[in-house]
Motif scaffolding. Structure first.
Motif, PDB file in Angstrom:
ATOM      1  N   CYS A 119       0.597  -0.759   0.027  1.00 25.77           N
ATOM      2  CA  CYS A 119       0.097   0.069  -0.336  1.00 25.77           C
ATOM      3  C   CYS A 119       1.087   1.111   0.125  1.00 25.77           C
ATOM      4  CB  CYS A 119      -0.946   0.011   1.159  1.00 25.77           C
ATOM      5  SG  CYS A 119      -1.837   0.911   0.862  1.00 25.77           S
ATOM      6  N   LEU A 120      -0.200   2.440   0.122  1.00 29.61           N
ATOM      7  CA  LEU A 120       1.533   3.778  -0.065  1.00 29.61           C
ATOM      8  C   LEU A 120       0.234   4.507   0.543  1.00 29.61           C
ATOM      9  CD1 LEU A 120       0.546   4.832  -3.623  1.00 29.61           C
ATOM     10  CD2 LEU A 120       2.247   3.461  -2.872  1.00 29.61           C
ATOM     11  N   CYS A 121      -0.771   4.199   2.098  1.00 26.88           N
ATOM     12  CA  CYS A 121      -0.778   5.120   3.021  1.00 26.88           C
ATOM     13  C   CYS A 121       0.562   5.357   4.171  1.00 26.88           C
ATOM     14  CB  CYS A 121      -2.246   4.740   3.626  1.00 26.88           C
ATOM     15  SG  CYS A 121      -1.835   3.245   4.383  1.00 26.88           S
ATOM     16  N   CYS A 129      -4.112   5.698  -0.124  1.00 26.95           N
ATOM     17  CA  CYS A 129      -3.476   4.805  -0.236  1.00 26.95           C
ATOM     18  C   CYS A 129      -3.737   5.006  -1.812  1.00 26.95           C
ATOM     19  CB  CYS A 129      -4.385   3.553   0.015  1.00 26.95           C
ATOM     20  SG  CYS A 129      -4.948   2.940   1.407  1.00 26.95           S
ATOM     21  N   GLY A 130      -3.699   6.166  -2.131  1.00 26.62           N
ATOM     22  CA  GLY A 130      -2.909   6.114  -3.714  1.00 26.62           C
ATOM     23  C   GLY A 130      -2.495   7.484  -3.619  1.00 26.62           C
ATOM     24  N   LEU A 131      -2.831   7.987  -5.285  1.00 31.32           N
ATOM     25  CA  LEU A 131      -2.266   9.041  -5.880  1.00 31.32           C
ATOM     26  C   LEU A 131      -3.553  10.494  -6.302  1.00 31.32           C
ATOM     27  CD1 LEU A 131       0.361   8.421  -9.151  1.00 31.32           C
ATOM     28  CD2 LEU A 131       0.898   8.904  -6.676  1.00 31.32           C
ATOM     29  N   VAL A 132      -3.011  11.820  -5.314  1.00 31.41           N
ATOM     30  CA  VAL A 132      -4.368  12.646  -5.561  1.00 31.41           C
ATOM     31  C   VAL A 132      -3.755  13.202  -6.053  1.00 31.41           C
ATOM     32  CG1 VAL A 132      -5.018  11.394  -3.320  1.00 31.41           C
ATOM     33  CG2 VAL A 132      -3.888  13.388  -3.965  1.00 31.41           C
ATOM     34  N   THR A 133      -5.444  13.595  -7.080  1.00 29.19           N
ATOM     35  CA  THR A 133      -5.327  15.155  -8.114  1.00 29.19           C
ATOM     36  C   THR A 133      -4.809  16.127  -7.056  1.00 29.19           C
ATOM     37  OG1 THR A 133      -7.849  15.121  -7.738  1.00 29.19           O
ATOM     38  CG2 THR A 133      -6.964  13.610  -9.263  1.00 29.19           C
ATOM     39  N   PRO A 134      -5.055  17.808  -7.408  1.00 23.70           N
ATOM     40  CA  PRO A 134      -5.363  18.776  -7.129  1.00 23.70           C
ATOM     41  C   PRO A 134      -6.574  18.859  -6.251  1.00 23.70           C
ATOM     42  CG  PRO A 134      -3.768  19.061  -8.750  1.00 23.70           C
ATOM     43  CD  PRO A 134      -4.505  17.510  -8.746  1.00 23.70           C
ATOM     44  N   SER A 135      -7.495  18.582  -6.417  1.00 23.85           N
ATOM     45  CA  SER A 135      -8.535  18.372  -6.181  1.00 23.85           C
ATOM     46  C   SER A 135      -8.392  17.592  -4.494  1.00 23.85           C
ATOM     47  CB  SER A 135      -9.626  18.978  -6.382  1.00 23.85           C
ATOM     48  OG  SER A 135     -10.382  17.194  -7.669  1.00 23.85           O
ATOM     49  N   GLY A 136      -7.912  16.872  -4.739  1.00 28.70           N
ATOM     50  CA  GLY A 136      -8.126  15.768  -3.828  1.00 28.70           C
ATOM     51  C   GLY A 136      -9.467  13.848  -3.745  1.00 28.70           C
ATOM     52  N   SER A 165      -3.189  -4.114   0.022  1.00 33.03           N
ATOM     53  CA  SER A 165      -4.636  -3.411   0.762  1.00 33.03           C
ATOM     54  C   SER A 165      -4.935  -2.167   0.782  1.00 33.03           C
ATOM     55  CB  SER A 165      -3.874  -3.878   2.257  1.00 33.03           C
ATOM     56  OG  SER A 165      -2.978  -2.130   2.336  1.00 33.03           O
ATOM     57  N   ASP A 166      -5.108  -2.017  -0.325  1.00 34.75           N
ATOM     58  CA  ASP A 166      -4.649  -0.255  -0.469  1.00 34.75           C
ATOM     59  C   ASP A 166      -6.665  -0.391  -1.325  1.00 34.75           C
ATOM     60  OD1 ASP A 166      -5.135  -0.865  -3.876  1.00 34.75           O
ATOM     61  OD2 ASP A 166      -3.734  -1.939  -2.899  1.00 34.75           O
ATOM     62  N   MET A 167      -6.601  -1.594  -2.035  1.00 35.79           N
ATOM     63  CA  MET A 167      -8.311  -1.198  -2.186  1.00 35.79           C
ATOM     64  C   MET A 167      -8.408  -0.571  -3.402  1.00 35.79           C
ATOM     65  SD  MET A 167      -9.830  -3.898  -0.460  1.00 35.79           S
ATOM     66  CE  MET A 167     -12.497  -3.204  -1.399  1.00 35.79           C
ATOM     67  N   MET A 168      -7.970  -0.358  -4.619  1.00 35.35           N
ATOM     68  CA  MET A 168      -8.031   0.139  -5.830  1.00 35.35           C
ATOM     69  C   MET A 168      -8.544  -1.205  -6.777  1.00 35.35           C
ATOM     70  SD  MET A 168      -6.893   3.353  -5.758  1.00 35.35           S
ATOM     71  CE  MET A 168      -7.231   3.253  -3.874  1.00 35.35           C
ATOM     72  N   ASP A 169      -9.330  -0.572  -7.224  1.00 43.04           N
ATOM     73  CA  ASP A 169      -9.604  -1.682  -8.284  1.00 43.04           C
ATOM     74  C   ASP A 169      -8.705  -1.922  -9.888  1.00 43.04           C
ATOM     75  OD1 ASP A 169     -12.351  -1.105  -7.143  1.00 43.04           O
ATOM     76  OD2 ASP A 169     -13.223   0.079  -8.948  1.00 43.04           O
ATOM     77  N   GLY A 170      -7.971  -3.197  -9.660  1.00 38.71           N
ATOM     78  CA  GLY A 170      -7.755  -3.816 -11.099  1.00 38.71           C
ATOM     79  C   GLY A 170      -6.145  -4.076  -9.997  1.00 38.71           C
ATOM     80  N   ARG A 171      -5.690  -3.738  -8.782  1.00 39.71           N
ATOM     81  CA  ARG A 171      -4.844  -4.124  -8.786  1.00 39.71           C
ATOM     82  C   ARG A 171      -3.914  -5.119  -8.316  1.00 39.71           C
ATOM     83  NH1 ARG A 171      -8.250  -5.588  -3.835  1.00 39.71           N
ATOM     84  NH2 ARG A 171      -7.076  -5.160  -2.130  1.00 39.71           N
ATOM     85  N   VAL A 172      -4.962  -6.712  -8.250  1.00 39.83           N
ATOM     86  CA  VAL A 172      -4.301  -7.058  -7.604  1.00 39.83           C
ATOM     87  C   VAL A 172      -3.672  -7.972  -9.524  1.00 39.83           C
ATOM     88  CG1 VAL A 172      -4.626 -10.068  -8.010  1.00 39.83           C
ATOM     89  CG2 VAL A 172      -5.755  -8.263  -5.930  1.00 39.83           C
ATOM     90  N   ALA A 173      -4.607  -7.818 -10.575  1.00 36.42           N
ATOM     91  CA  ALA A 173      -4.066  -8.311 -12.025  1.00 36.42           C
ATOM     92  C   ALA A 173      -2.375  -7.123 -11.969  1.00 36.42           C
ATOM     93  CB  ALA A 173      -5.539  -7.630 -12.506  1.00 36.42           C
TER      94      ALA A 173
END
Length: 324
Positions: A119-121, A129-136, A165-173
């Motif tokens: 994970c990234l958190c 847990c992931g990258l964020v845009t300037p708007s959050g 553990s991040d829960m991003m869609d598609g991360r297992v693939a």
């Protein structure tokens, strides 16, 4: 005539003979928090998790050595870096804190099965847990290559299994493809498949120093009210190549553990999270319950629901007290 169930409860020997669910040391995985520091022998107790601490590399090795001597077979590593940035670059650095810990533990304890949290958190300055845009807004697809890099760096360091553990869609693939393309086709993935946006994570966020700096994680972690969604999430992870699927937290979601056990033919894991641990510790500390009996009952309940593996902070206590 009526049913006399008490006939099979008349002695401890008989009760043990007919016991349906059993707990063994092989079912348990001990989580550890390793921190990047130049201070040898560093140990920082976690105030909300009595008995748990952040450890420097040498202190972690010493702690694990004691647990291995007591019968520890598997552990899960979380890392706390010395510095953070928006991209969480410490998570996938070749010489990151988890990567160093994996090398050290595998060199000292070759047969210890070392799992790493992916994970990234803990590494991002914003705590998500992931990258964020300037708007959050947390970006899903842009995060996937970084998670694959994290997993690959852990495996190259010697990890026996990775646990996204991040829960991003598609991360297992994404992780499966990265491992396969780099010669690690035999390396298993244990996915946090059914991970809820839970209030029971509170103590962990102190332990891992990973609280989000704004907003919450409800756009990627699951709604606690949803059950069928958990089956869809698990199915997606199995289809993408997960070898083990996990429910987190464990205690409040025993129905999901049973759902996964009844639906899928892969091993099921469950995480008895920090809040569950701290509640038992607090109640026992106040004399409101017997800690040993409560711990064993809670773990048997998780096993009975269908979990093959249990990640629990009580693992060391169980081993040192020889409760199994």
């Amino acid at each position: 005539m009526f049913f006399r169930g008490r006939r099979l409860r008349t002695s401890a020997v008989l009760r043990d003979m007919v016991q349906e669910t059993r707990l063994a040391t092989q079912n348990l995985i001990m989580p550890y928090f390793v921190t990047e520091t130049d201070d040898p022998g560093f140990e920082k107790p976690i105030s909300s998790m009595p008995g748990q601490s952040q450890y420097s590399l040498d202190k972690l090795e010493a702690r694990v050595a004691q647990a291995v001597d007591a019968g520890l077979t598997s552990c899960l590593l979380f890392g706390i870096p010395a510095s953070k940035d928006p991209a969480g670059s410490g998570a996938y650095a070749e010489n990151g804190i988890v990567q160093q810990a994996v090398r050290r533990l595998k060199q000292r304890f070759p047969t210890l099965f070392v799992v790493t949290d992916v994970c990234l958190c803990e590494y991002t300055s914003h705590g998500h847990c992931g990258l964020v845009t300037p708007s959050g807004r947390v970006q899903n697809d842009a995060t996937l290559p970084l998670l694959a890099d994290v997993a690959l760096s852990h495996v190259r360091a010697g990890a026996d299994m990775v646990a996204p553990s991040d829960m991003m869609d598609g991360r297992v693939a994404a992780i499966r493809d990265a491992l396969d393309d780099n010669g690690f086709k035999e390396l298993p993935i244990m996915a946090y498949s059914v991970k809820y946006a839970s209030s029971f994570y509170g103590p962990f966020r102190e332990a891992a120093e990973s609280a989000p700096q704004f907003g919450d994680r409800k756009t990627y972690q699951m709604n606690p009210a949803n059950r069928l969604e958990g089956l869809r999430e698990a199915q997606a992870d199995v289809d993408e190549g997960a070898d083990i699927i996990m429910v987190k937290p464990a205690g409040p979601y025993l129905d999901l553990i049973r759902d996964l056990r009844n639906t899928f033919d892969v091993p099921v894991a469950a995480y008895q999270v920090s809040g569950e641990y701290s509640m038992i510790k607090a109640a026992a500390g106040n004399g409101w319950l017997d800690e040993t009996q409560a711990v064993l009952e809670s773990l048997i309940g998780i096993r009975r629901a269908g979990a093959d593996l249990i990640l629990t902070y009580f693992t060391e206590d169980i081993l040192h007290k020889r409760l199994l």
